[in-house]
Scaffold this motif. Structure first.
Motif, short mmCIF file in Angstrom:
data_model
loop_
_atom_site.label_atom_id
_atom_site.label_comp_id
_atom_site.label_asym_id
_atom_site.label_seq_id
_atom_site.Cartn_x
_atom_site.Cartn_y
_atom_site.Cartn_z
N SER A 104 0.83 -1.30 -0.09
CA SER A 104 0.04 -0.13 0.04
C SER A 104 0.85 1.27 -0.01
CB SER A 104 -1.04 -0.10 1.21
OG SER A 104 -1.96 1.07 1.15
N ARG A 127 3.07 -5.04 -2.78
CA ARG A 127 1.72 -5.36 -2.69
C ARG A 127 0.76 -4.11 -2.85
NH1 ARG A 127 -1.61 -5.05 1.25
NH2 ARG A 127 0.12 -4.47 2.81
N GLY A 128 -0.52 -4.21 -3.54
CA GLY A 128 -1.31 -3.34 -3.21
C GLY A 128 -1.10 -1.66 -3.54
N HIS A 269 -1.11 -8.08 -6.47
CA HIS A 269 -2.18 -7.14 -6.45
C HIS A 269 -3.51 -7.72 -6.44
CE1 HIS A 269 -2.97 -2.68 -6.49
NE2 HIS A 269 -4.25 -3.11 -6.50
N GLY A 270 -4.55 -7.51 -5.63
CA GLY A 270 -5.87 -8.11 -5.65
C GLY A 270 -6.70 -7.67 -6.56
N ASP A 273 -9.57 -5.24 -4.81
CA ASP A 273 -8.70 -4.19 -3.88
C ASP A 273 -9.49 -3.13 -4.05
OD1 ASP A 273 -7.25 -2.61 -2.52
OD2 ASP A 273 -5.18 -3.29 -3.24
N THR A 300 -8.06 -9.11 -2.14
CA THR A 300 -8.40 -7.73 -1.55
C THR A 300 -7.16 -7.02 -1.17
OG1 THR A 300 -8.59 -8.68 0.92
CG2 THR A 300 -10.49 -8.75 -0.56
N HIS A 301 -7.27 -5.90 -0.37
CA HIS A 301 -6.01 -5.11 -0.04
C HIS A 301 -5.16 -5.68 0.99
CE1 HIS A 301 -3.98 -1.30 -0.31
NE2 HIS A 301 -4.02 -1.20 0.97
N THR A 302 -5.34 -6.18 2.06
CA THR A 302 -4.87 -6.33 3.32
C THR A 302 -4.01 -7.75 3.26
OG1 THR A 302 -5.04 -6.72 5.66
CG2 THR A 302 -6.78 -7.26 4.38
N ASP A 305 -5.90 -11.02 4.25
CA ASP A 305 -6.36 -11.82 3.53
C ASP A 305 -5.63 -12.92 3.22
OD1 ASP A 305 -7.38 -12.96 1.10
OD2 ASP A 305 -7.98 -11.08 0.16
N ILE A 308 -3.93 -13.04 -0.33
CA ILE A 308 -2.83 -12.08 -0.81
C ILE A 308 -1.49 -12.31 0.13
CG2 ILE A 308 -2.14 -9.70 -0.04
CD1 ILE A 308 -4.06 -9.72 -2.46
#
Length: 328
Positions: A104, A127-128, A269-270, A273, A300-302, A305, A308
């Motif tokens: 993130s 990631r993300g 990356h999900g 997300d 998703t984002h976290t 998950d 992920i």
């Protein structure tokens, strides 16, 4: 509980001291983890991504975040300062080069660092990816209301029509220039909104439903004591400080750093997300065509998950194998 083999506080100037800890094998290839936020902190669960019997992993909390001091301090706290801190920490720990892992906001910070100090980087697993700029902010604070309408209504309750058209500036004004009570209320609203978005994105029960109250006002929270993580007010003041200033980085500067970054890169990356939408990575890859992209179906984002988390573990393992590190 995994115990660090070394830990301490590093003075990085401007009154800031960073809390850091090292895990795994001191003589093994090193990796550094850049946490999200801005204003969040490293978590012990991040160690689960690594094989600590064959790696040296450095966790640290960025300026004003987590256990770093002073808690929540926004003075002398910019993206450029954080990039300098990462390199200062590497040299302090006498690490010749390391694998950069981030998610993130930490992924964006990682790109900025890798572009500024390519010789210090063995590779990247990010990631993300978060992008700076109006597009990302409008998505999260304005457009996302279509997916979480009740949560967004609670976030903006009591705001004027003009403030509801510009939610981030309204929150930042309360957090950075309002009274303590206004700042605390804005921090609690922001936190509840984030939780509701995360819950809805993950398909968990507990997200606000039509007709549910937005929650009772909380009692005043004490200021964090030295050595204690900052509370919601300090965390979201720091986040508001960065977002109000466009994270002190333009998209053009970020994309330039991505071009300048050396070494192999894997992006996870999900496809689901909602925080940092997949379009972020699509846009970034125009500037890093050599990077490997791993889409996580329904991810998703976290990193909590499972899909992920597993993809991140695999990416780190594969990166190590590609770098010729012992993965046996």
């Amino acid at each position: 509980m995994t115990v660090p083999f070394a830990q301490g506080m590093l003075d990085v100037g401007a009154g800031h001291r960073l809390s850091y800890a090292e895990y795994g094998r001191p003589d093994a290839p090193a990796a550094v983890v850049l946490h999200g936020g801005p204003g969040s902190a490293c978590q012990p669960s991040m160690l689960d991504w690594f094989d600590l019997s064959r790696q040296r992993v450095v966790l640290f909390d960025q300026r004003g975040a987590g256990k770093s001091a002073p808690a929540g301090c926004i003075a002398g706290n910019t993206t450029q300062d954080l990039v300098g801190d990462i390199e200062r920490l590497r040299r302090f720990l006498r690490i010749s080069n390391w694998l950069v892992v981030g998610g993130s906001w930490g992924a964006m910070l990682g790109l900025m660092y890798c572009g500024a100090h390519p010789a210090a980087v063995r590779g990247m697993v990010l990631r993300g990816v978060f992008l700076p700029g109006v597009q990302q902010m409008d998505w999260f604070f304005q457009e996302l209301r279509a997916l979480v309408p009740v949560a967004w209504t609670q976030l903006t309750a009591g705001m004027s029509p003009a403030e509801r058209q510009a939610v981030l500036p309204a929150l930042a004004r309360r957090l950075l220039r309002g009274t303590h009570a206004e700042g605390r209320d804005a921090a609690e609203r922001w936190a509840r909104y984030e939780d509701a978005v995360m819950a809805a994105m993950m398909g968990r029960a507990g997200q606000p439903q039509p007709g549910q109250p937005s929650g009772q006002p909380s009692s005043p929270q004490p200021k964090p004591q030295p050595g204690q993580p900052p509370g919601p007010l300090e965390k979201y003041r720091l986040q508001a400080h960065y977002l109000e200033h466009g994270c002190f980085v333009t998209e053009r500067q970020l994309f330039r750093a991505a071009r300048q970054a050396a070494g192999p890169a894997i992006f996870v990356h999900g496809t689901h997300d909602w925080i940092c939408p997949p379009q972020n990575l699509v846009r970034l890859m125009r500037f890093m065509p050599q990077a490997q992209v791993r889409w996580v179906a329904a991810g998703t984002h976290t990193a909590s998950d499972p899909a992920i988390r597993d993809a991140l573990r695999t990416a780190i393992r594969d990166m190590r194998a590609g770098l010729g590190e012992d993965c046996g």
